[in-house]
Design a protein around this motif. Structure first.
Motif, short mmCIF file in Angstrom:
data_model
loop_
_atom_site.label_atom_id
_atom_site.label_comp_id
_atom_site.label_asym_id
_atom_site.label_seq_id
_atom_site.Cartn_x
_atom_site.Cartn_y
_atom_site.Cartn_z
N GLU A 241 0.85 -1.19 0.00
CA GLU A 241 0.00 0.00 0.00
C GLU A 241 0.88 1.23 0.00
O GLU A 241 1.82 1.33 0.78
N PHE A 242 0.61 2.13 -0.89
CA PHE A 242 1.31 3.41 -0.84
C PHE A 242 0.43 4.46 -1.51
O PHE A 242 -0.52 4.16 -2.23
N ARG A 243 0.79 5.71 -1.24
CA ARG A 243 0.01 6.81 -1.76
C ARG A 243 0.22 6.97 -3.25
O ARG A 243 1.29 6.67 -3.76
N GLY A 244 -0.79 7.46 -3.93
CA GLY A 244 -0.66 7.76 -5.36
C GLY A 244 -0.66 6.52 -6.22
O GLY A 244 -0.24 6.56 -7.38
N LYS A 245 -1.15 5.44 -5.65
CA LYS A 245 -1.12 4.19 -6.42
C LYS A 245 -1.98 4.29 -7.68
O LYS A 245 -1.55 3.88 -8.76
N SER A 246 -3.17 4.86 -7.52
CA SER A 246 -4.06 4.95 -8.68
C SER A 246 -3.44 5.82 -9.78
O SER A 246 -3.59 5.54 -10.97
N VAL A 247 -2.75 6.86 -9.36
CA VAL A 247 -2.09 7.72 -10.36
C VAL A 247 -1.00 6.92 -11.07
O VAL A 247 -0.87 6.98 -12.31
N LEU A 248 -0.26 6.14 -10.32
CA LEU A 248 0.81 5.35 -10.93
C LEU A 248 0.22 4.36 -11.94
O LEU A 248 0.72 4.24 -13.07
N ILE A 249 -0.86 3.68 -11.54
CA ILE A 249 -1.48 2.74 -12.48
C ILE A 249 -1.94 3.46 -13.74
O ILE A 249 -1.75 2.99 -14.85
N THR A 250 -2.52 4.63 -13.53
CA THR A 250 -3.00 5.37 -14.69
C THR A 250 -1.86 5.78 -15.60
O THR A 250 -1.98 5.73 -16.83
N LEU A 251 -0.74 6.14 -15.01
CA LEU A 251 0.43 6.50 -15.84
C LEU A 251 0.90 5.28 -16.64
O LEU A 251 1.32 5.41 -17.79
N ILE A 252 0.80 4.11 -16.02
CA ILE A 252 1.20 2.91 -16.73
C ILE A 252 0.24 2.64 -17.90
O ILE A 252 0.65 2.19 -18.97
N ASP A 253 -1.04 2.95 -17.69
CA ASP A 253 -2.03 2.75 -18.75
C ASP A 253 -1.85 3.72 -19.91
O ASP A 253 -2.33 3.47 -21.01
N LEU A 254 -1.21 4.83 -19.63
CA LEU A 254 -1.23 5.94 -20.57
C LEU A 254 -0.85 5.59 -22.02
O LEU A 254 -1.49 6.05 -22.95
N PRO A 255 0.18 4.78 -22.23
CA PRO A 255 0.53 4.46 -23.62
C PRO A 255 -0.61 3.88 -24.44
O PRO A 255 -0.66 4.05 -25.65
N PHE A 256 -1.57 3.21 -23.78
CA PHE A 256 -2.71 2.71 -24.54
C PHE A 256 -3.53 3.86 -25.09
O PHE A 256 -4.12 3.76 -26.16
N ALA A 257 -3.59 4.93 -24.31
CA ALA A 257 -4.44 6.05 -24.69
C ALA A 257 -3.77 6.96 -25.71
O ALA A 257 -4.41 7.80 -26.31
N VAL A 258 -2.46 6.79 -25.89
CA VAL A 258 -1.76 7.63 -26.86
C VAL A 258 -1.97 7.02 -28.24
O VAL A 258 -1.67 5.86 -28.47
N SER A 259 -2.52 7.81 -29.13
CA SER A 259 -2.74 7.31 -30.48
C SER A 259 -1.41 6.85 -31.08
O SER A 259 -0.41 7.54 -30.95
N PRO A 260 -1.39 5.69 -31.72
CA PRO A 260 -0.14 5.23 -32.34
C PRO A 260 0.45 6.28 -33.28
O PRO A 260 1.66 6.38 -33.44
N VAL A 261 -0.45 7.06 -33.89
CA VAL A 261 0.01 8.14 -34.76
C VAL A 261 0.94 9.08 -34.00
O VAL A 261 1.93 9.57 -34.52
N VAL A 262 0.60 9.33 -32.75
CA VAL A 262 1.35 10.27 -31.94
C VAL A 262 2.53 9.59 -31.25
O VAL A 262 3.56 10.20 -31.02
N ALA A 263 2.36 8.29 -30.94
CA ALA A 263 3.42 7.58 -30.21
C ALA A 263 4.74 7.62 -30.96
O ALA A 263 5.80 7.70 -30.35
#
Lengths: 332, 287, 291
Positions: B90-112
């Motif tokens: 357990e640590f603080r900011g876990k949800s933010v960390l997970i979301t940052l890990i998810d982020l590449p999915f949300a980046v359009s391949p065009v932009v990646a």
């Protein structure tokens, strides 16, 4: 198998600039459907250069969408020469200082060794009786074109229709825009690219007419059979150019100016012109054009420079955000 | 045998679910796959084989496999490490960390692809320095590996996190309190527990690494026989009116994805043997 | 209890440290560079680009179609994952392997193939177009393409979790008198819900950025079937890298917010499930509902 391992070893050598086996290596960054043209042309030049100088030249090819390719060159793709299908793409490189400002004058014929024209492809027997641009805007006609704003092919179609409308009695920009509005209403979709438009028209059998390059018609025949369609030449259409240029920065760095220049010049040789004709591109050489006249019926064309005052200007007026294409959709 | 009834749905529900699930897969996966092979074989088997024999196609296959192989180890290590930290502590900011890990999915391949051009391109942040030192990243294999890493970054971590969260940490804690070292605990308890999740993650990341077009296309430079991967090659062939060649190359990618069938079977078989062994070791403690 | 676990299990510092470094180098640095680049335009202009009539319509189409596709996948993906784990049927291995196909197939091939299938003379189009349902070259086509592209996410995140459910708990629930449906709603579903949410979120995120397959089936008509990545490409075709990054950053920010919301919800539901509801309690509760 050998090639697979070659691919793997290319990967391992990734960081090291690949050592050339030949005396000189040239990279030709080109548009996406030019492979056939250069696949046949490169060996011709290699033979010619070897005979002339004794030097063996390796030529690598890179193909992709024209604009994407020039952006890659601007971002560091070390191409010695660019052979494109849109003048504004070369202008972009000139603005970036990679290509000479007067690139169009460095070689004959506006630096375009061959040309093509925008034509109509209609279904066998031309059931809708399509003859000219006016027929495309008629109610009940469906036209298949690639995206007019995002693809070179679509932009050429758009400008051809515009130029035709301008040249009609009493024609002006306002009327031309109105005409384009009607014409675009007849497009049930904007295809992703030239090839996609063809598939939509030929295989999915949508639409009454496809607008594309004359050279493309022969490719379509190769894939789908000659008896499936007819080619219609409108009363006026665009002569599309395929400009080439030396990437000054790269040839200076690599010391390949002589070879790269000779490579491009050779496109205008008898052999180069004949190769273009065999790929259904109109050669500049009058004799060779005559020899292949069955491929190339006479057609009345205009150039972008004549009607629109240059490729850059045409692009800015019509295809930039807020240009005439966007206005057609915003006014609705 | 009695438990079977308790943990199974009534027969009509089972058949209903099977029909719905398989029907969905048939329309959304089966038909497109069949269509790809129909196009590839449209002009007969000989032309199909001919299309695959083309040297440029074969070098593209090699490069595609090579990039996938280069990318996977990084993703595995990262995935396991990230999932371990996130799921077991357990640590603080876990949800933010997970979301940052998810982020590449949300980046359009065009932009990646573009983000790496902005960093390493000739007009980019590090561009001038790189060209001074004659280091090629963009329009060469390293750039393509980077883009593929970016695109496949979240897969294994994302596969493991929910699984490890669901599993909790009791078993590991038991192992540690019994005196197991960190590595022993990982090898004997964690790894067997997460094997399916890890495997699915690897399979997904691998499939995506081989199939990626958009991001790789931006950084590849499209040099034939050198930086042309299979998906890029498919596009070029298609644009050249070589539909058979294009779909034949695409079918190879589909087949490469189906190779996971074999991989999974092998892992399944080996894991089965291992769990049998493990069960005899851990059996007393589990009850 | 929670405080003690920090010391019991090893490797927290190493694992988190490595995660953060790797994440920073590979993801945050490039994305930060992009945000920096876009900021050259200034906030007002970025908003201006994002709020144009065409952009707004494109954002609606993109996020709407992505949401629908993710929802379709959440529903069918749950069923598919369930039958793949629980039910024996012939050809199961093959079907299982098939699930990864959408990732391996280049997106353009997927788009071309789907457009051909759903066009008026396609294998599927010829049956559904007479019914008045047009898929190819309509926004519905976008949903179909995105459903295909993101299909593996839900199935593959659920599969290991379903595999992990111990049947003892289900048996306990059943022996306490819960019906199968009650056991599913009160025991199984809460256990797999976090994974289902994850799968949904990932599918949604991936769908939002998808370009390659969509342009072949969308029709790409301005204001009707234009997606945001197409507008980005359109900017790049105008050599307008700044404008392209501006749109990309807006998309990224929206996706980040949505993903964060889903992750918080997921974290919350996982915790609730884990802390306040040991499986035995859940089993008892399920049976209590039966009584």
């Amino acid at each position: 198998m050998k090639k697979i391992s070659k691919g793997l070893s290319a990967l391992l050598l990734g960081l090291v600039a690949s050592a050339a086996l030949a005396d000189v290596t040239l990279l030709n960054a080109s548009y996406d459907v030019a492979r056939d043209v250069y696949k046949d042309f490169n060996p011709l030049f290699q033979k010619h250069w070897k005979a002339k100088t004794g030097e063996s030249v390796e030529i690598k090819q890179s193909h992709g969408g024209s604009t994407k390719q020039v952006r890659a060159v601007a971002d560091g793709l070390e191409a010695d020469v660019v052979t494109m299908n849109q003048a504004n793409d070369i202008e972009f490189l000139a603005d970036k200082g990679l290509v000479a400002k007067d690139w169009a004058k460095k070689f004959p014929n506006n630096a375009s060794p061959y040309t093509s024209a925008m034509v109509f492809i209609v279904r066998k027997g031309n059931p809708k009786g399509i003859k000219d641009w006016s027929d495309l805007a008629a109610p009940g006609t469906q036209i298949i074109i690639p995206h007019p704003k995002n693809t070179g092919n679509g932009r050429n179609t758009y400008l051809s229709a515009w130029a035709w409308a301008l040249r009609q009695p009493g024609g002006n920009d306002l009327k031309a825009q109105e005409f384009l509005g009607k014409l675009l209403k007849n497009a049930p979709l904007f295809a992703a690219g030239g090839r996609d438009a063809t598939t939509t028209f030929m295989q999915r059998r949508m639409g009454d007419v496809l607008i594309t390059f004359e050279s493309e018609a022969e490719m379509i025949a190769k894939e789908f059979g000659k008896g499936e369609f007819e080619v219609v030449y409108p009363s006026l259409t665009m002569q599309t150019e395929f400009p080439v240029a030396l990437v000054e920065k790269v040839v200076d760095k690599k010391g390949t100016r002589t070879q790269a220049t000779a490579y491009l010049e050779y496109l205008w040789s008898k052999e180069g012109q004949e190769n273009a004709a065999q790929n259904y591109l109109r050669p500049r050489d009058a004799d060779i054009l005559k020899k292949y006249s069955t491929f190339f019926p006479p057609v009345k064309t205009f150039t972008v420079d004549e009607v629109f005052g240059g490729a850059n200007k045409a692009f800015a007026t019509h295809f930039k955000d807020g240009g005439s294409f966007d206005q057609i959709y915003q006014s609705k | 045998m009695k438990s079977n009834r308790a943990t199974q749905e009534p027969r009509w529900v089972r058949y209903g679910l099977l029909a719905v699930g398989l029907g969905f897969l048939f329309f959304f996966l089966g038909l497109p796959l069949v269509a790809v092979f129909v196009e590839a074989l449209a002009q007969g088997v000989p032309l199909y084989v001919e299309a695959l024999k083309e040297p440029e196609t074969r070098s593209a296959i090699g490069l595609t496999i090579g990039i996938a192989l280069a990318v996977l180890p990084f993703n595995i290590v990262f995935g396991v490490a990230a999932a371990w930290a996130i799921a077991k502590f357990e640590f603080r900011g876990k949800s933010v960390l997970i979301t940052l890990i998810d982020l590449p999915f949300a980046v359009s391949p065009v932009v990646a692809g573009l983000v790496f051009i902005l960093l390493f391109g000739a007009q980019g942040t590090f561009g001038p320095w790189l060209s001074e030192h004659e280091i090629k990243i963009i329009f060469a294999v390293p750039g393509m590996i980077l883009a593929t890493l970016f695109i496949t970054f979240p897969f294994i971590a994302r596969e493991l996190i929910p699984l490890m969260q669901a599993q909790g940490k009791d078993e590991e804690e038991a192992a540690v309190s019994l005196g197991a070292s960190g590595w022993q605990m990982f090898r004997r308890v964690t790894l067997p527990n997460i094997k399916w999740g890890l495997l699915y993650g690897v399979i997904l990341a691998n499939a995506r690494a081989m199939g990626e077009f958009g991001a790789v296309s931006v950084v590849s430079g499209h040099i034939r026989g050198e930086t042309n991967t299979l998906p890029l090659h498919v596009e070029i062939l298609y644009n050249e009116y070589n539909a058979v060649g294009a779909f034949a190359a695409a079918s190879i990618l589909a087949l490469l994805a189906l190779v996971t069938l074999v991989a999974k079977t092998v892992v399944e078989w080996r894991m089965k043997k291992e769990t049998e062994m493990l069960n005899t070791v851990l059996a007393p403690e589990k009850t | 209890m929670a405080a003690k676990t920090h010391r019991v299990l090893p490797g927290f510092g190493l694992a988190l440290g490595y995660t953060l470094v790797y994440l920073s180098l590979l993801i945050l640095l490039p994305l930060g560079g992009m945000v920096l680049k876009a900021s050259e335009l200034g906030f007002a202009q970025i908003i201006d680009i994002a709020l144009g009539e065409r952009s707004l319509a494109a954002f609606r189409v993109t996020f709407g179609a992505s949401f629908l596709a993710a929802a379709v996948n959440a529903f069918f993906g749950l069923i598919v994952a369930w039958i793949l784990v629980r039910y024996p049927f012939p050809g199961k291995r093959f079907v299982d392997a098939l699930v990864d196909l959408p990732f391996a197939l280049p997106t353009a091939v997927a788009g071309i193939t789907l457009a051909t299938l759903y066009a008026g003379n396609g294998w599927l189009g010829r049956f559904i177009e007479p019914l008045g349902i047009k898929v190819a070259y309509t926004p519905l086509g976008i949903v179909v393409a995105l459903t295909f592209i993101t299909l593996p996410f839900v199935v593959r995140t659920l599969q290991p979790v379903i595999e992990d459910i111990e049947t003892e708990v289900e048996e306990a629930a059943a022996s306490l008198g819960a019906s199968r449906w009650q056991t599913f709603v009160k025991v199984i579903f809460p256990a797999i819900f976090p994974a289902l949410l994850t799968g949904f979120a990932l599918a949604f995120a991936r769908a939002v950025g998808e370009y390659g397959s969509v342009i072949f089936i969308a029709g790409n008509l301005p204001l009707i079937s234009e997606i945001v990545p197409l507008l980005i490409i359109s900017k790049l075709e105008q050599y307008d890298v700044l404008g392209a990054t501006a749109l990309a950053v807006v998309m990224l920010a929206l996706s980040f917010i949505l993903l964060l919301a889903v992750n918080l919800l997921q974290w919350w539901s996982a915790n609730r499930h884990k802390n306040s509801e040991p499986l035995e309690v859940a089993a008892a509760r399920a049976s209590g509902g039966a009584a």
